[in-house]
Design an enzyme around this catalytic site. Structure first.
Site, PDB file in Angstrom:
ATOM      1  N   GLN A  97       0.680  -1.572  -0.093  1.00 55.60           N
ATOM      2  CA  GLN A  97       0.240   0.524   0.029  1.00 55.60           C
ATOM      3  C   GLN A  97       1.288   1.532   0.045  1.00 55.60           C
ATOM      4  N   THR A  98       1.320   1.155   0.890  1.00 57.02           N
ATOM      5  CA  THR A  98       2.532   2.470   1.290  1.00 57.02           C
ATOM      6  C   THR A  98       3.349   2.996  -0.031  1.00 57.02           C
ATOM      7  N   GLY A 111       6.268  -5.210   4.199  1.00 57.11           N
ATOM      8  CA  GLY A 111       7.281  -6.664   4.392  1.00 57.11           C
ATOM      9  C   GLY A 111       6.992  -7.512   3.853  1.00 57.11           C
ATOM     10  N   GLN A 133      11.353   3.255  42.231  1.00 59.24           N
ATOM     11  CA  GLN A 133      11.092   2.057  40.731  1.00 59.24           C
ATOM     12  C   GLN A 133      10.292   1.379  40.627  1.00 59.24           C
ATOM     13  N   THR A 160       4.397   3.403  14.384  1.00 63.53           N
ATOM     14  CA  THR A 160       3.929   4.371  13.167  1.00 63.53           C
ATOM     15  C   THR A 160       3.778   3.494  11.913  1.00 63.53           C
ATOM     16  N   GLU A 216       1.236   0.815   9.961  1.00 68.18           N
ATOM     17  CA  GLU A 216      -0.001   0.425  10.687  1.00 68.18           C
ATOM     18  C   GLU A 216      -0.693   1.823  10.897  1.00 68.18           C
ATOM     19  N   ASP A 233       0.496   5.967  11.469  1.00 68.31           N
ATOM     20  CA  ASP A 233       1.355   6.854  12.302  1.00 68.31           C
ATOM     21  C   ASP A 233      -0.334   7.020  13.586  1.00 68.31           C
TER      22      ASP A 233
HETATM   23  C1  LIG Z   1       0.665  -8.044   9.613  1.00 73.88           C
HETATM   24  C2  LIG Z   1       0.737  -8.955  11.264  1.00 73.88           C
HETATM   25  C3  LIG Z   1      -0.079 -10.354  11.455  1.00 73.88           C
HETATM   26  C4  LIG Z   1       0.753 -11.417  11.736  1.00 73.88           C
HETATM   27  C5  LIG Z   1      -0.301 -11.814  12.209  1.00 73.88           C
HETATM   28  C6  LIG Z   1       1.056 -13.850  11.737  1.00 73.88           C
HETATM   29  C7  LIG Z   1       0.953 -14.859  13.103  1.00 73.88           C
HETATM   30  C8  LIG Z   1       1.824 -13.377  14.385  1.00 73.88           C
HETATM   31  C9  LIG Z   1       0.706 -13.988  15.988  1.00 73.88           C
HETATM   32  C10 LIG Z   1      -0.215 -13.316  16.198  1.00 73.88           C
HETATM   33  C11 LIG Z   1      -0.443 -12.067  16.283  1.00 73.88           C
HETATM   34  C12 LIG Z   1       1.195 -10.676  16.217  1.00 73.88           C
HETATM   35  C13 LIG Z   1       0.203  -9.418  15.900  1.00 73.88           C
HETATM   36  C14 LIG Z   1       1.351  -7.961  16.158  1.00 73.88           C
HETATM   37  C15 LIG Z   1       1.791  -7.575  14.158  1.00 73.88           C
HETATM   38  C16 LIG Z   1       2.863  -7.399  14.393  1.00 73.88           C
HETATM   39  C17 LIG Z   1       4.363  -7.219  12.604  1.00 73.88           C
HETATM   40  C18 LIG Z   1       2.926  -6.171  12.016  1.00 73.88           C
HETATM   41  C19 LIG Z   1       4.113  -6.212  10.808  1.00 73.88           C
HETATM   42  C20 LIG Z   1       3.751  -4.818  10.120  1.00 73.88           C
HETATM   43  C21 LIG Z   1       2.800  -4.528   9.683  1.00 73.88           C
HETATM   44  C22 LIG Z   1       1.874  -3.429   9.114  1.00 73.88           C
HETATM   45  C23 LIG Z   1       1.480  -3.375   7.400  1.00 73.88           C
HETATM   46  C24 LIG Z   1       1.616  -1.901   7.478  1.00 73.88           C
HETATM   47  O1  LIG Z   1       1.681  -0.304   7.944  1.00 73.88           O
HETATM   48  S1  LIG Z   1       0.046  -1.623   6.090  1.00 73.88           S
HETATM   49  C25 LIG Z   1      -0.320   0.098   5.944  1.00 73.88           C
HETATM   50  C26 LIG Z   1      -1.313   1.012   6.751  1.00 73.88           C
HETATM   51  N1  LIG Z   1      -1.205   1.960   5.876  1.00 73.88           N
HETATM   52  C27 LIG Z   1      -1.840   2.544   7.249  1.00 73.88           C
HETATM   53  O2  LIG Z   1      -2.507   2.365   7.847  1.00 73.88           O
HETATM   54  C28 LIG Z   1      -2.759   3.870   6.878  1.00 73.88           C
HETATM   55  C29 LIG Z   1      -3.224   5.039   7.293  1.00 73.88           C
HETATM   56  N2  LIG Z   1      -4.449   6.083   6.308  1.00 73.88           N
HETATM   57  C30 LIG Z   1      -5.057   5.811   6.668  1.00 73.88           C
HETATM   58  O3  LIG Z   1      -6.195   4.064   7.204  1.00 73.88           O
HETATM   59  C31 LIG Z   1      -5.738   6.871   5.973  1.00 73.88           C
HETATM   60  O4  LIG Z   1      -5.342   7.284   5.180  1.00 73.88           O
HETATM   61  C32 LIG Z   1      -6.849   7.149   6.912  1.00 73.88           C
HETATM   62  C33 LIG Z   1      -7.834   6.890   7.887  1.00 73.88           C
HETATM   63  C34 LIG Z   1      -5.478   8.578   8.093  1.00 73.88           C
HETATM   64  C35 LIG Z   1      -7.734   8.635   6.210  1.00 73.88           C
HETATM   65  O5  LIG Z   1      -8.309   7.844   5.358  1.00 73.88           O
HETATM   66  P1  LIG Z   1      -8.759   8.847   4.198  1.00 73.88           P
HETATM   67  O6  LIG Z   1      -8.591  10.127   3.436  1.00 73.88           O
HETATM   68  O7  LIG Z   1     -10.176   8.260   4.077  1.00 73.88           O
HETATM   69  O8  LIG Z   1     -10.722   9.780   5.006  1.00 73.88           O
HETATM   70  P2  LIG Z   1     -11.203  10.413   6.318  1.00 73.88           P
HETATM   71  O9  LIG Z   1     -10.467  10.637   7.041  1.00 73.88           O
HETATM   72  O10 LIG Z   1     -11.813  11.429   5.497  1.00 73.88           O
HETATM   73  O11 LIG Z   1     -12.232   9.105   6.419  1.00 73.88           O
HETATM   74  C36 LIG Z   1     -13.116   8.718   5.744  1.00 73.88           C
HETATM   75  C37 LIG Z   1     -14.425   7.974   6.501  1.00 73.88           C
HETATM   76  O12 LIG Z   1     -14.206   6.878   6.014  1.00 73.88           O
HETATM   77  C38 LIG Z   1     -14.014   6.171   7.858  1.00 73.88           C
HETATM   78  N3  LIG Z   1     -12.641   5.623   7.708  1.00 73.88           N
HETATM   79  C39 LIG Z   1     -11.480   5.250   7.856  1.00 73.88           C
HETATM   80  N4  LIG Z   1     -10.657   5.073   7.762  1.00 73.88           N
HETATM   81  C40 LIG Z   1     -11.528   3.424   7.798  1.00 73.88           C
HETATM   82  C41 LIG Z   1     -12.021   2.554   8.198  1.00 73.88           C
HETATM   83  N5  LIG Z   1     -10.107   1.623   8.207  1.00 73.88           N
HETATM   84  N6  LIG Z   1     -12.547   1.558   8.660  1.00 73.88           N
HETATM   85  C42 LIG Z   1     -13.726   2.018   8.265  1.00 73.88           C
HETATM   86  N7  LIG Z   1     -13.928   3.635   8.853  1.00 73.88           N
HETATM   87  C43 LIG Z   1     -12.502   3.931   7.950  1.00 73.88           C
HETATM   88  C44 LIG Z   1     -13.251   7.386   8.258  1.00 73.88           C
HETATM   89  O13 LIG Z   1     -13.678   7.439   9.803  1.00 73.88           O
HETATM   90  C45 LIG Z   1     -14.255   8.909   7.784  1.00 73.88           C
HETATM   91  O14 LIG Z   1     -15.836   8.447   8.517  1.00 73.88           O
HETATM   92  P3  LIG Z   1     -16.840   9.456   8.118  1.00 73.88           P
HETATM   93  O15 LIG Z   1     -17.866   8.816   8.686  1.00 73.88           O
HETATM   94  O16 LIG Z   1     -16.183  10.831   8.653  1.00 73.88           O
HETATM   95  O17 LIG Z   1     -17.287   9.941   6.795  1.00 73.88           O
HETATM   96  C1  LIG Z   2       8.872  -1.468   9.920  1.00 74.98           C
HETATM   97  C2  LIG Z   2       7.946  -0.968   9.057  1.00 74.98           C
HETATM   98  C3  LIG Z   2       6.582  -1.531   8.897  1.00 74.98           C
HETATM   99  C4  LIG Z   2       5.905  -1.935   7.601  1.00 74.98           C
HETATM  100  N1  LIG Z   2       4.678  -2.327   6.906  1.00 74.98           N
HETATM  101  C5  LIG Z   2       4.911  -1.804   5.459  1.00 74.98           C
HETATM  102  C6  LIG Z   2       4.093  -3.261   5.230  1.00 74.98           C
HETATM  103  O1  LIG Z   2       3.824  -4.175   5.486  1.00 74.98           O
HETATM  104  N2  LIG Z   2       3.161  -2.378   3.994  1.00 74.98           N
HETATM  105  C7  LIG Z   2       2.704  -0.766   3.144  1.00 74.98           C
HETATM  106  O2  LIG Z   2       1.801  -0.983   2.762  1.00 74.98           O
HETATM  107  N3  LIG Z   2       3.296  -0.411   4.239  1.00 74.98           N
HETATM  108  C8  LIG Z   2       3.869  -0.987   5.726  1.00 74.98           C
HETATM  109  N4  LIG Z   2       4.665   0.011   5.894  1.00 74.98           N
HETATM  110  C9  LIG Z   2       4.323   1.365   6.119  1.00 74.98           C
HETATM  111  C10 LIG Z   2       3.425   2.465   7.109  1.00 74.98           C
HETATM  112  O3  LIG Z   2       2.182   2.334   7.148  1.00 74.98           O
HETATM  113  C11 LIG Z   2       3.538   3.910   7.134  1.00 74.98           C
HETATM  114  O4  LIG Z   2       4.781   4.191   6.570  1.00 74.98           O
HETATM  115  C12 LIG Z   2       2.471   4.978   7.767  1.00 74.98           C
HETATM  116  O5  LIG Z   2       1.167   4.115   7.425  1.00 74.98           O
HETATM  117  C13 LIG Z   2       3.043   6.007   8.000  1.00 74.98           C
HETATM  118  O6  LIG Z   2       2.665   6.724   7.116  1.00 74.98           O
HETATM  119  P1  LIG Z   2       4.185   7.857   6.332  1.00 74.98           P
HETATM  120  O7  LIG Z   2       5.381   6.987   7.008  1.00 74.98           O
HETATM  121  O8  LIG Z   2       3.609   8.059   4.979  1.00 74.98           O
HETATM  122  O9  LIG Z   2       4.476   8.734   7.919  1.00 74.98           O
HETATM  123  P2  LIG Z   2       4.136  10.192   7.899  1.00 74.98           P
HETATM  124  O10 LIG Z   2       2.684  10.334   7.652  1.00 74.98           O
HETATM  125  O11 LIG Z   2       4.793  11.121   6.720  1.00 74.98           O
HETATM  126  O12 LIG Z   2       4.472  10.567   9.449  1.00 74.98           O
HETATM  127  C14 LIG Z   2       4.840  11.508   9.625  1.00 74.98           C
HETATM  128  C15 LIG Z   2       5.188  12.639  10.215  1.00 74.98           C
HETATM  129  O13 LIG Z   2       3.573  13.754  10.125  1.00 74.98           O
HETATM  130  C16 LIG Z   2       2.361  13.881  10.894  1.00 74.98           C
HETATM  131  N5  LIG Z   2       1.413  13.719  10.186  1.00 74.98           N
HETATM  132  C17 LIG Z   2       1.060  12.979   9.278  1.00 74.98           C
HETATM  133  N6  LIG Z   2       0.223  13.279   8.085  1.00 74.98           N
HETATM  134  C18 LIG Z   2      -0.734  13.874   9.804  1.00 74.98           C
HETATM  135  C19 LIG Z   2      -1.528  15.094   9.541  1.00 74.98           C
HETATM  136  N7  LIG Z   2      -2.622  14.757   9.175  1.00 74.98           N
HETATM  137  N8  LIG Z   2      -1.953  15.751  11.295  1.00 74.98           N
HETATM  138  C20 LIG Z   2      -0.879  15.307  11.917  1.00 74.98           C
HETATM  139  N9  LIG Z   2       0.328  14.995  11.398  1.00 74.98           N
HETATM  140  C21 LIG Z   2       0.440  14.322  10.565  1.00 74.98           C
HETATM  141  C22 LIG Z   2       2.833  12.320  11.111  1.00 74.98           C
HETATM  142  O14 LIG Z   2       2.176  12.343  12.995  1.00 74.98           O
HETATM  143  C23 LIG Z   2       4.405  11.983  11.355  1.00 74.98           C
HETATM  144  O15 LIG Z   2       4.805  12.579  12.422  1.00 74.98           O
HETATM  145  C24 LIG Z   2       5.372  -0.334   7.099  1.00 74.98           C
HETATM  146  C25 LIG Z   2       6.318   0.804   7.536  1.00 74.98           C
HETATM  147  C26 LIG Z   2       7.648   0.346   8.762  1.00 74.98           C
HETATM  148  C27 LIG Z   2       8.018   1.519   9.764  1.00 74.98           C
END
Ligand SMILES: CCCCCCCC/C=C\CCCCCCCCCCCCCC(=O)SCCNC(=O)CCNC(=O)[C@H](O)C(C)(C)COP(=O)(O)OP(=O)(O)OC[C@H]1O[C@@H](n2cnc3c(N)ncnc32)[C@H](O)[C@@H]1OP(=O)(O)O
Ligand SMILES: Cc1cc2nc3c(=O)[nH]c(=O)nc-3n(C[C@H](O)[C@H](O)[C@H](O)COP(=O)(O)OP(=O)(O)OC[C@H]3O[C@@H](n4cnc5c(N)ncnc54)[C@H](O)[C@@H]3O)c2cc1C
Length: 664
Positions: free
Chosen positions: A137-138, A177, A330, A422, A424, A426
């Site tokens: 995604q990212t 990842g 502590q 950060t 899933e 920030d």
């Molecule tokens: C992977 C792990 C599991 C492993 C399991 C294996 C088994 C192991 C055993 C045990 C388990 C252990 C588990 C531990 C896990 C550790 C490992 C982790 C590995 C790392 C994984 C990392 C993967 C990633 O990072 S993937 C990328 C993630 N990216 C993000 O999260 C991006 C964040 N941004 C957003 O989500 C969106 O951009 C936003 C929400 C900030 C804004 O979205 P938008 O612009 O579209 O929205 P609006 O703000 O305008 O909202 C519109 C509207 O939608 C509603 N909304 C937004 N999001 C959601 C949602 N998710 N669901 C429902 N509704 C949503 C929002 O509220 C607004 O609603 P309105 O009613 O107001 O209109």
């Molecule tokens: C170890 C690791 C594993 C990952 N695995 C995956 C994966 O498997 N798949 C995948 O797709 N992605 C993955 N990611 C990416 C991850 O989901 C993003 O890094 C995360 O969603 C944060 O986005 P960004 O890096 O764009 O941060 P940015 O948005 O650039 O954040 C930078 C700073 O800006 C601030 N900021 C940003 N927007 C706003 C706002 N609207 N208001 C106020 N402050 C704001 C934040 O708080 C932060 O301090 C991984 C990241 C890491 C570190």
């Protein structure tokens, strides 16, 4: 001396049934037996040894992870483990690997966003690991702002295909990842374009590498993004970069549960909300909340055991010095973390229930609880990961100098855990999602729509805005009703204050941006209320085992009184309590520390961690810290010879020069 339990005296002090607490911690007898059996299986298998992990250069480290992941899969097949057992095994192997994303995101994305037909085609391949997938995604230029992603998926009606393309450098996928070196497939999020119109983000299944020789397919550029924070740690994972140059995929590889593109190129939106596209993130945020208690409890177990072993100052007449765990400072740093580990455990259990409930409702086309599920998963992910990452670092400091050694287990635990703040989403960005939900709730009060679930308290807003705490003596702070009202009044008043300030802006979005810091604090107050309430609700259940419930009551009291003390500015500032009542809360908190002290070691024993899983000399079950630290030092590669490599080139000339200078 081997075989001696240096913590035996501490264990004798316990005032509760540790075995029963183990079951409470695990969530059920079934979960306890499962974890106990699988953790021992992993600990006793040399194939899963962690020896020397922090010393390996990246390439060897990564290859070793591939070996372990493949060996884990082999054992899963040989032992015919169920899905639940296999997930536990991966958990206790305790090494971030591509399999986390394959099982944790690739498969859930297909399950959540694929049609029945798509699931039938792809899931069996993924379940057998005949294909390996990740979640892409990212991008280099956009992570938090999902709607800002740039990768395009343009429908070509001539060939019935989508053309996946990375139009700019910033559109390169960056971070996923498992992507860099392992995945054969990815769920790629891209802007769907058909008939010249951009319909926003959608998921697509894209093959990246050949299933024969693993070479990237034509048009695909893929690699690892480079070394990350810490030794070993998350460097076992191949977080990747990915670029597409007009890569073609069949139309039916667009995940089509939420919307479809017909053979003619017509875009069709299903009658499910578009937010379901974000469903995988909701699922993973929920698992991250459950996982927070694993990571925090691990650090706390190490710091608690070591604090009982470590002695400093206070020796009288040649007697022993004081165990550092007996210092109130502590305790004030350690015991709230112990309490938080239990609190996060219970809120994680509850969140799992909420997630299951919302999933069942979605299947029946009831989308009413989706906004709450999003707010709870986002907010609790933010709250628990921030507290856990900070807590692990505090545990390192609680272990003094030895906590800084890799053999304490704490530096690696921190380095692996801290990106949870950060990934899933920030944590600040997620809190602002909660704040939006709260502001919407406040704006709808009086509209006749009754707030339910975790925001039900807003339905009593008039009372919560004017009530005052009736605490008169320290022990009144042990009354659940007094505590819940305090946290509800604080959260409600902070939200209402934000809403009032927002109403002063002509443009609500401008107001939201200007007041973002206050809004994030209101969101924290709301999330802390959820954790406190769920802990208190847990205590209302029937909890068997001598003394178990009493210990949980102590932990719960420490959790909320510590929060009250730490955030007393909020409680005082919103006028719910007086400074006298804040001071009584602190008196009660100190009293609870004294009650917890004799039980501390047994409360961390209840986590039932093997020494293999903890991987910490300071946290050893038997407390035999010093001989083992001494022994480990000699295993460092620097100690393989008395004279360091480089002596002749660098040290010797230096010493000679000093001799000459001294003679002058
Ligand atoms: C992977 C792990 C599991 C492993 C399991 C294996 C088994 C192991 C055993 C045990 C388990 C252990 C588990 C531990 C896990 C550790 C490992 C982790 C590995 C790392 C994984 C990392 C993967 C990633 O990072 S993937 C990328 C993630 N990216 C993000 O999260 C991006 C964040 N941004 C957003 O989500 C969106 O951009 C936003 C929400 C900030 C804004 O979205 P938008 O612009 O579209 O929205 P609006 O703000 O305008 O909202 C519109 C509207 O939608 C509603 N909304 C937004 N999001 C959601 C949602 N998710 N669901 C429902 N509704 C949503 C929002 O509220 C607004 O609603 P309105 O009613 O107001 O209109
Ligand atoms: C170890 C690791 C594993 C990952 N695995 C995956 C994966 O498997 N798949 C995948 O797709 N992605 C993955 N990611 C990416 C991850 O989901 C993003 O890094 C995360 O969603 C944060 O986005 P960004 O890096 O764009 O941060 P940015 O948005 O650039 O954040 C930078 C700073 O800006 C601030 N900021 C940003 N927007 C706003 C706002 N609207 N208001 C106020 N402050 C704001 C934040 O708080 C932060 O301090 C991984 C990241 C890491 C570190």
């Amino acid at each position: 001396m081997e075989g001696v339990d240096y913590l035996a005296d501490e264990r004798k002090k316990a005032e509760f049934d540790v075995n029963e607490m183990k079951i409470v911690w695990a969530g059920s007898r079934h979960n306890f037996e499962l974890s106990d059996r699988i953790s021992k299986l992993v600990a006793n298998d040399p194939g899963f040894s962690k020896e020397g992990r922090t010393m390996l250069p990246r390439k060897e480290l990564f290859k070793n992870t591939l070996r372990k992941a493949t060996y884990a899969w082999k054992r899963i097949i040989e032992l015919r483990l169920s899905e639940e057992e296999a997930a536990k095994l991966r958990h206790f192997v305790d090494e971030p690997a591509f399999t986390d994303l394959h099982w944790g995101m690739f498969i859930p994305a297909i399950k959540g966003q694929g049609t029945d037909e798509q699931q039938k085609k792809w899931l069996p391949l993924a379940y057998k690991m005949q294909i390996i997938g990740c979640y892409a995604q990212t991008e280099l230029g956009h992570g938090s702002n999902v709607q800002g992603l740039e990768t395009t998926a343009t429908f070509d009606p001539q060939t019935d295909e989508f053309v996946i393309h990375s139009p700019t450098l910033t559109s390169s996928k960056w971070w996923p990842g498992g992507l860099g070196k392992v995945s054969t497939h990815a769920v790629v999020y891209a802007r769907l374009i058909t008939n010249g119109k951009d319909y926003g983000i959608n998921g697509f299944i894209v093959q990246l590498r050949s299933l024969e020789d693993h070479k990237p397919l034509p048009g695909v550029t893929v690699g690892d993004i480079g070394l990350k924070f810490g030794n070993g740690a998350y460097n076992t994972m191949d977080n990747g970069v990915l670029r597409f140059d007009h890569v073609r995929i069949p139309r039916d590889q667009m995940l089509m549960r939420v919307s479809q593109v017909t053979r003619e190129g017509k875009y069709v939106q299903s009658d499910v909300p578009r937010q379901l596209l974000y469903g995988t993130m909701v699922y993973v945020r929920q698992t991250i909340v459950s996982d927070a208690s694993n990571a925090l409890s691990r650090a706390v177990c190490i710091a608690t055991r070591y604090s009982a072993v470590r002695r400093q100052f206070g020796s009288q007449n040649g007697g022993q010095e004081i165990q550092v765990i007996d210092y109130k400072t502590q305790q004030n740093r350690l015991f709230p973390l112990l309490a938080s580990a239990y609190a996060f455990r219970f809120v994680g259990e509850w969140l799992k229930w909420l997630y299951t409930d919302v999933t069942q409702r979605l299947q029946a086309n009831d989308f009413s609880t989706l906004p709450e599920a999003h707010a709870c998963t986002a907010g609790l992910k933010s709250l628990t990961t921030t507290a856990t990452a900070d807590g692990i670092e505090e545990c390192r400091k609680l272990c003094g100098g030895h906590g800084y050694l890799c053999s304490s287990g704490l530096p690696e635990l921190f380095a692996v855990y801290v990106p949870a703040c950060t990934y899933e989403g920030d944590n600040t960005v997620l809190l602002l999602q909660v704040a939006r939900f709260l502001m919407k709730t406040v704006s709808q009060l009086g509209s006749g729509k009754k707030p339910v679930g975790t925001i039900a308290y807003m339905g009593r807003i008039e009372h919560l805005m004017q009530c005052r705490s009736d605490v008169k003596q320290a022990k009144d702070w042990l009354k659940p009703s007094a505590v819940v009202e305090a946290f509800e009044a604080r959260a409600a008043r902070m939200s209402v204050a934000c809403a009032q300030n927002l109403s002063k802006f002509d443009n609500p979005e401008e107001g939201f941006a200007e007041l973002a810091a206050d809004l994030a604090e209101a969101a924290v107050a709301h999330c802390q209320l959820i954790v406190v309430s769920k802990f208190i609700e847990k205590l209302q259940q029937d909890i068997p085992g001598e003394g178990v419930k009493q210990q949980l009551e102590v932990l719960c009291g420490i959790y909320y009184l510590f929060l009250l003390h730490k955030h007393q500015g909020d409680f005082l500032g919103t006028g719910y309590i007086t400074s006298k009542q804040a001071s009584l809360a602190n008196d009660q908190l100190r009293a609870l520390y004294s009650q917890l002290r004799p039980n501390a070691i047994s409360l961390v024993d209840a986590f039932n961690y093997t020494d293999h899983f903890l991987d910490s000399i300071l946290g050893r079950y038997d407390g035999n810290v010093y001989p083992k630290l001494y022994e480990a030092a000699w295993k460092d590669p620097l100690n393989q010879s008395d004279i360091a490599d480089g002596f002749h080139e660098y040290i010797r000339p230096l010493l000679k020069q000093q001799l000459r200078t001294a003679r002058l």
